[in-house]
Design an enzyme around this catalytic site. Sequence first.
Site, PDB file in Angstrom:
ATOM      1  N   LYS A 182      16.868 -50.979 -22.841  1.00  0.00           N
ATOM      2  CA  LYS A 182      16.605 -51.723 -21.605  1.00  0.00           C
ATOM      3  C   LYS A 182      16.751 -53.224 -21.826  1.00  0.00           C
ATOM      4  CE  LYS A 182      12.784 -50.409 -19.522  1.00  0.00           C
ATOM      5  NZ  LYS A 182      11.436 -49.817 -19.332  1.00  0.00           N
ATOM      6  N   GLU A 224      10.430 -37.137 -25.135  1.00  0.00           N
ATOM      7  CA  GLU A 224       9.891 -38.489 -25.024  1.00  0.00           C
ATOM      8  C   GLU A 224       8.515 -38.568 -25.669  1.00  0.00           C
ATOM      9  OE1 GLU A 224      10.877 -41.485 -21.655  1.00  0.00           O
ATOM     10  OE2 GLU A 224       8.954 -40.594 -21.092  1.00  0.00           O
ATOM     11  N   HIS A 276      26.148 -16.491 -20.301  1.00  0.00           N
ATOM     12  CA  HIS A 276      27.595 -16.671 -20.181  1.00  0.00           C
ATOM     13  C   HIS A 276      27.998 -18.106 -20.504  1.00  0.00           C
ATOM     14  CE1 HIS A 276      28.018 -12.681 -18.325  1.00  0.00           C
ATOM     15  NE2 HIS A 276      26.841 -12.957 -17.784  1.00  0.00           N
TER      16      HIS A 276
END
Length: 568
Positions: free
Chosen positions: A516, A360, A391
């Site tokens: 938004k 960000e 793994h």
Amino acid sequence: MASPALISETEAWKDLKAHLEGIKMIHLRELMGDTERCQSMMVEFDNIFLDYSRQQASPDTISKLYKLADAAHLKQKIDRMYNGDHINSTENRSVLHVALRAPRNSAICSDGKNVVPDVWNVLDKIKDFSDRVRNGSWIGATGKELKDVIAVGIGGSFLGPLFVHTALQTDPEASKNARGRELRFLANVDPIDVARNISGLNPETTLVVVVSKTFTTAETMLNARTLREWISSALGPSAVAKHMVAVSTNLPLVEKFGIDPNNAFAFWDWVGGRYSVCSAVGVLPLSLQYGFAVVEKFLQGAHSIDQHFSSAPFEKNIPVLLGLLSVWNVSFLGYPARAILPYSQALEKLAPHIQQVSMESNGKGVSIDGLPLPFESGEIDFGEPGTNGQHSFYQLIHQGRVIPCDFIGIVKSQQPVYLKGEVVNNHDELMSNFFAQPDALAYGKTPEQLKNENVSEHLIPHKTFTGNRPSISILLPTLDAYRIGQLLAIYEHRVAVQGFVWGINSFDQWGVELGKSLATQVRKQLHASRVKGEPVEGFNFSTKTLLTRYLEATSDVPADPSTLLPNI
């Protein structure tokens, strides 16, 4: 009037570009054979040991990176941040998260005012409130002690505090203080997150901390209203005043919500969300869980790195070195990602938090002056504790894409285990992998070595490791509250260094706004379609098709429903 220069237009940048081709021809096997070079790439501060000898860099590379830092005016930019200058130019704000962990007698100014007294007024208020909740003098509406806390926030109001909480859970001092208590974080607006957070909790013993600077964040406030209903339906509306508090600066909206403004804890415009864990955003819920004394040690650890970052010369400055090396890896060597690999399960939430802090902050395509960047900047951050990651995605790191790695090891485990008859104890087994993986990435394994081991010819291409894959290793002596604070601050300042060198604004986040605003349009459409039966209009064909399909499949959802809370 001449346009402002980009860092890529400086001689220092061009010099590094010219230097690059020679370095790319030297394998890490050769670089690691130079003991003097390796020794020069090891730095220690306060028993934190950084080894960056497995970077694709020579001492000459490092010298040229220092010159790049000078060309970017790095020291001056660091000083400007500490001096409270408005380095967040697009929002005209200071950037002073360092003030959040400054000692009481410090002086750090924003707009000519020392902000440290304000910080400590809030810290003192948090200490008083958390002490009263923890010792039972602040009780719930039915007279029961408040043993459970749900912190409601999103983004920086969630990821940082969750990281610290997870890291402290198994620290001996912190875990002792937290016995019989529960701390949960509600972030996602998905009702499933609500269900999981309230599952097994009793409203009578639950305190809700609502974290929203403006008290208008859509997801946070919907979740807050949901928990308010959960409390009110069980205990009555008047119980909200005893069971909900706020971290906010918008006292009128706090009061309108039903929370006593005296139970609101402030923070400031000069605190960015992703840098707010040391403010009331993190300190309040963490103090309720672990006690203020533990959290104060965390703040002291962060402050120790703040001092180191502002005063140490570049060649001994851990955040500066890490930031410059990231610039080298991203903008010159062309590696777009970074793996954060802590060999401690307590640090399982470090990578998600740093992912936000880094991506960000530095996920920008223009300079601070608005010029398009002609070079790569920003990193794709991800990670998982060792040995789990081995793994999972290490296959790609070893034999696929080159991804620089941060290995973080802890000398003494928070919770040592010893089993009689075992070759090594559990922590030694973990650390065996911590020490082995960086060498495996650096050296690899050649076809010649495989032939000498009599590996079948047809398997040699599959078992060859090219090596020459860079990493850094950080060794911490312990993982207590103080060291957790140090680790947080190292990564925060590393991100700032990258942004300062790239010439971008690491402290705004305009990229979150467009989605938004579009969501607001969709929200209006969903309401109109459910309540008035209006067709989907005003969207492109793809979005219209998806929305229509969603509405048709949820046609049984009532337009004006009665309140329904999760039942789990």
